[in-house]
Design a protein around this motif. Structure first.
Motif, PDB file in Angstrom:
ATOM      1  N   LEU A  35      16.791  49.034  50.448  1.00  0.00           N
ATOM      2  CA  LEU A  35      17.930  48.053  50.640  1.00  0.00           C
ATOM      3  C   LEU A  35      18.949  48.221  49.497  1.00  0.00           C
ATOM      4  CD1 LEU A  35      19.377  46.115  52.473  1.00  0.00           C
ATOM      5  CD2 LEU A  35      18.043  44.331  51.697  1.00  0.00           C
ATOM      6  N   ILE A  36      18.354  48.209  48.114  1.00  0.00           N
ATOM      7  CA  ILE A  36      19.279  47.827  47.056  1.00  0.00           C
ATOM      8  C   ILE A  36      20.157  49.226  46.795  1.00  0.00           C
ATOM      9  CG2 ILE A  36      19.303  47.918  44.630  1.00  0.00           C
ATOM     10  CD1 ILE A  36      18.104  45.517  46.111  1.00  0.00           C
ATOM     11  N   ARG A  54      18.044  42.943  43.766  1.00  0.00           N
ATOM     12  CA  ARG A  54      17.517  43.484  42.595  1.00  0.00           C
ATOM     13  C   ARG A  54      16.549  42.565  41.816  1.00  0.00           C
ATOM     14  NH1 ARG A  54      21.698  46.044  38.468  1.00  0.00           N
ATOM     15  NH2 ARG A  54      19.529  46.205  37.316  1.00  0.00           N
ATOM     16  N   PHE A  55      16.650  41.274  41.974  1.00  0.00           N
ATOM     17  CA  PHE A  55      15.999  40.367  41.356  1.00  0.00           C
ATOM     18  C   PHE A  55      14.643  40.186  42.371  1.00  0.00           C
ATOM     19  CE2 PHE A  55      15.309  35.307  41.015  1.00  0.00           C
ATOM     20  CZ  PHE A  55      14.395  35.689  39.750  1.00  0.00           C
ATOM     21  N   HIS A  56      14.860  40.081  43.650  1.00  0.00           N
ATOM     22  CA  HIS A  56      13.751  40.242  44.691  1.00  0.00           C
ATOM     23  C   HIS A  56      12.874  41.395  44.559  1.00  0.00           C
ATOM     24  CE1 HIS A  56      14.038  36.467  47.091  1.00  0.00           C
ATOM     25  NE2 HIS A  56      15.251  36.576  46.790  1.00  0.00           N
ATOM     26  N   MET A  71       8.830  43.582  35.247  1.00  0.00           N
ATOM     27  CA  MET A  71       9.685  43.485  34.022  1.00  0.00           C
ATOM     28  C   MET A  71      10.725  44.309  33.599  1.00  0.00           C
ATOM     29  SD  MET A  71       7.643  42.755  30.201  1.00  0.00           S
ATOM     30  CE  MET A  71       7.878  44.419  30.064  1.00  0.00           C
ATOM     31  N   ASP A  72      10.490  45.556  33.901  1.00  0.00           N
ATOM     32  CA  ASP A  72      11.209  46.725  33.311  1.00  0.00           C
ATOM     33  C   ASP A  72      12.774  46.494  34.359  1.00  0.00           C
ATOM     34  OD1 ASP A  72       9.638  47.615  31.532  1.00  0.00           O
ATOM     35  OD2 ASP A  72       8.956  49.209  32.960  1.00  0.00           O
ATOM     36  N   GLN A  73      12.390  46.158  35.734  1.00  0.00           N
ATOM     37  CA  GLN A  73      13.505  45.784  36.607  1.00  0.00           C
ATOM     38  C   GLN A  73      14.243  44.845  35.864  1.00  0.00           C
ATOM     39  OE1 GLN A  73      14.591  47.428  39.217  1.00  0.00           O
ATOM     40  NE2 GLN A  73      13.201  48.902  39.141  1.00  0.00           N
ATOM     41  N   LEU A  74      13.712  43.592  35.411  1.00  0.00           N
ATOM     42  CA  LEU A  74      14.421  42.583  34.902  1.00  0.00           C
ATOM     43  C   LEU A  74      14.990  42.606  33.691  1.00  0.00           C
ATOM     44  CD1 LEU A  74      12.152  39.549  36.070  1.00  0.00           C
ATOM     45  CD2 LEU A  74      14.260  40.171  37.083  1.00  0.00           C
ATOM     46  N   ALA A  75      14.405  43.464  32.857  1.00  0.00           N
ATOM     47  CA  ALA A  75      14.963  43.906  31.645  1.00  0.00           C
ATOM     48  C   ALA A  75      16.378  44.590  32.038  1.00  0.00           C
ATOM     49  CB  ALA A  75      14.063  44.768  30.747  1.00  0.00           C
ATOM     50  N   ALA A  94      17.317  31.910  36.531  1.00  0.00           N
ATOM     51  CA  ALA A  94      16.089  32.183  37.423  1.00  0.00           C
ATOM     52  C   ALA A  94      15.585  33.514  36.803  1.00  0.00           C
ATOM     53  CB  ALA A  94      16.178  32.025  38.820  1.00  0.00           C
ATOM     54  N   ALA A  95      16.335  34.692  36.908  1.00  0.00           N
ATOM     55  CA  ALA A  95      15.893  35.873  36.410  1.00  0.00           C
ATOM     56  C   ALA A  95      15.481  36.018  34.829  1.00  0.00           C
ATOM     57  CB  ALA A  95      17.128  36.880  36.596  1.00  0.00           C
ATOM     58  N   ARG A  96      15.876  34.929  33.974  1.00  0.00           N
ATOM     59  CA  ARG A  96      15.681  35.125  32.657  1.00  0.00           C
ATOM     60  C   ARG A  96      14.241  34.282  32.517  1.00  0.00           C
ATOM     61  NH1 ARG A  96      20.124  32.092  29.067  1.00  0.00           N
ATOM     62  NH2 ARG A  96      18.443  32.487  27.570  1.00  0.00           N
ATOM     63  N   PHE A  97      14.086  33.181  33.484  1.00  0.00           N
ATOM     64  CA  PHE A  97      12.769  32.610  33.521  1.00  0.00           C
ATOM     65  C   PHE A  97      11.525  33.504  34.058  1.00  0.00           C
ATOM     66  CE2 PHE A  97      10.557  28.745  35.491  1.00  0.00           C
ATOM     67  CZ  PHE A  97       9.562  28.750  34.623  1.00  0.00           C
ATOM     68  N   SER A  98      11.808  34.306  34.963  1.00  0.00           N
ATOM     69  CA  SER A  98      10.906  35.146  35.336  1.00  0.00           C
ATOM     70  C   SER A  98      10.592  36.253  34.515  1.00  0.00           C
ATOM     71  CB  SER A  98      11.397  35.737  36.881  1.00  0.00           C
ATOM     72  OG  SER A  98      11.409  34.949  37.881  1.00  0.00           O
ATOM     73  N   PHE A  99      11.786  36.777  33.828  1.00  0.00           N
ATOM     74  CA  PHE A  99      11.501  37.725  32.874  1.00  0.00           C
ATOM     75  C   PHE A  99      10.569  37.238  31.585  1.00  0.00           C
ATOM     76  CE2 PHE A  99      13.101  40.158  28.829  1.00  0.00           C
ATOM     77  CZ  PHE A  99      12.524  41.454  29.387  1.00  0.00           C
TER      78      PHE A  99
END
Length: 160
Positions: A35-36, A54-56, A71-75, A94-99
């Protein structure tokens, strides 16, 4: 409508998310992977829908057994979110917290601790000291601080 209509993309997003929520993390990861690129082309790379997708993808990648990949995706994603949405947008936070959490889970508790030390005051200022997210960030910070101390202690013992 059609396969690239925003409503269709929204339905595909929901399908992917609910696949993961139903326990099929690998299926959700696959659906978001497909989908992305379409969302990026149709909506744009900095559209909120694309960024949330992308976050999902990062989170389902992690849940499917690849926390380093997540983690690489979030970076790569967090700086884009900070630029496109702002430093204090809820999705960016939320993304920073998950990262930070994935940073700790993939073996770097000191970096996770440090990221949460920076994030915690921002979350508390925006949401208040008693909000569940504030409390979760504090709890994770304490957890990664404990693991970082243990890691430092082990390194010290090995040098002796």
């Amino acid at each position: 409508m059609g396969p690239e209509h925003p409503t269709t993309l929204g339905a595909r997003f929901s399908l992917a998310r609910w696949m993961g929520e139903a326990g099929d993390a690998a299926g959700a990861r696959y659906q978001f992977t497909m989908l992305i690129p379409v969302c990026t082309r149709v909506l744009g790379p900095e559209h909120l829908g694309t960024l949330i997708g992308r976050f999902h993808l990062a989170m389902w990648m992690s849940d499917a057994g690849d926390p380093a990949g997540g983690m690489d995706q979030l970076a790569a994603l967090v700086p884009t979110m900070e630029r496109a949405l702002g430093l204090e947008h809820p999705t960016t936070l939320a993304a920073r917290f998950s990262f930070a959490s994935l940073t700790g889970q993939t073996g770097n508790p000191a970096d996770a601790r440090d990221q949460l030390a920076v994030l915690g005051p921002v979350i508390e200022r925006l949401l208040g000291p008693d909000h569940s997210t504030t409390l979760a960030v504090r709890a994770d910070h304490a957890q990664w601080a404990k693991y970082a101390r243990r890691s430092a202690w082990r390194r010290w013992l090995r040098r002796r």
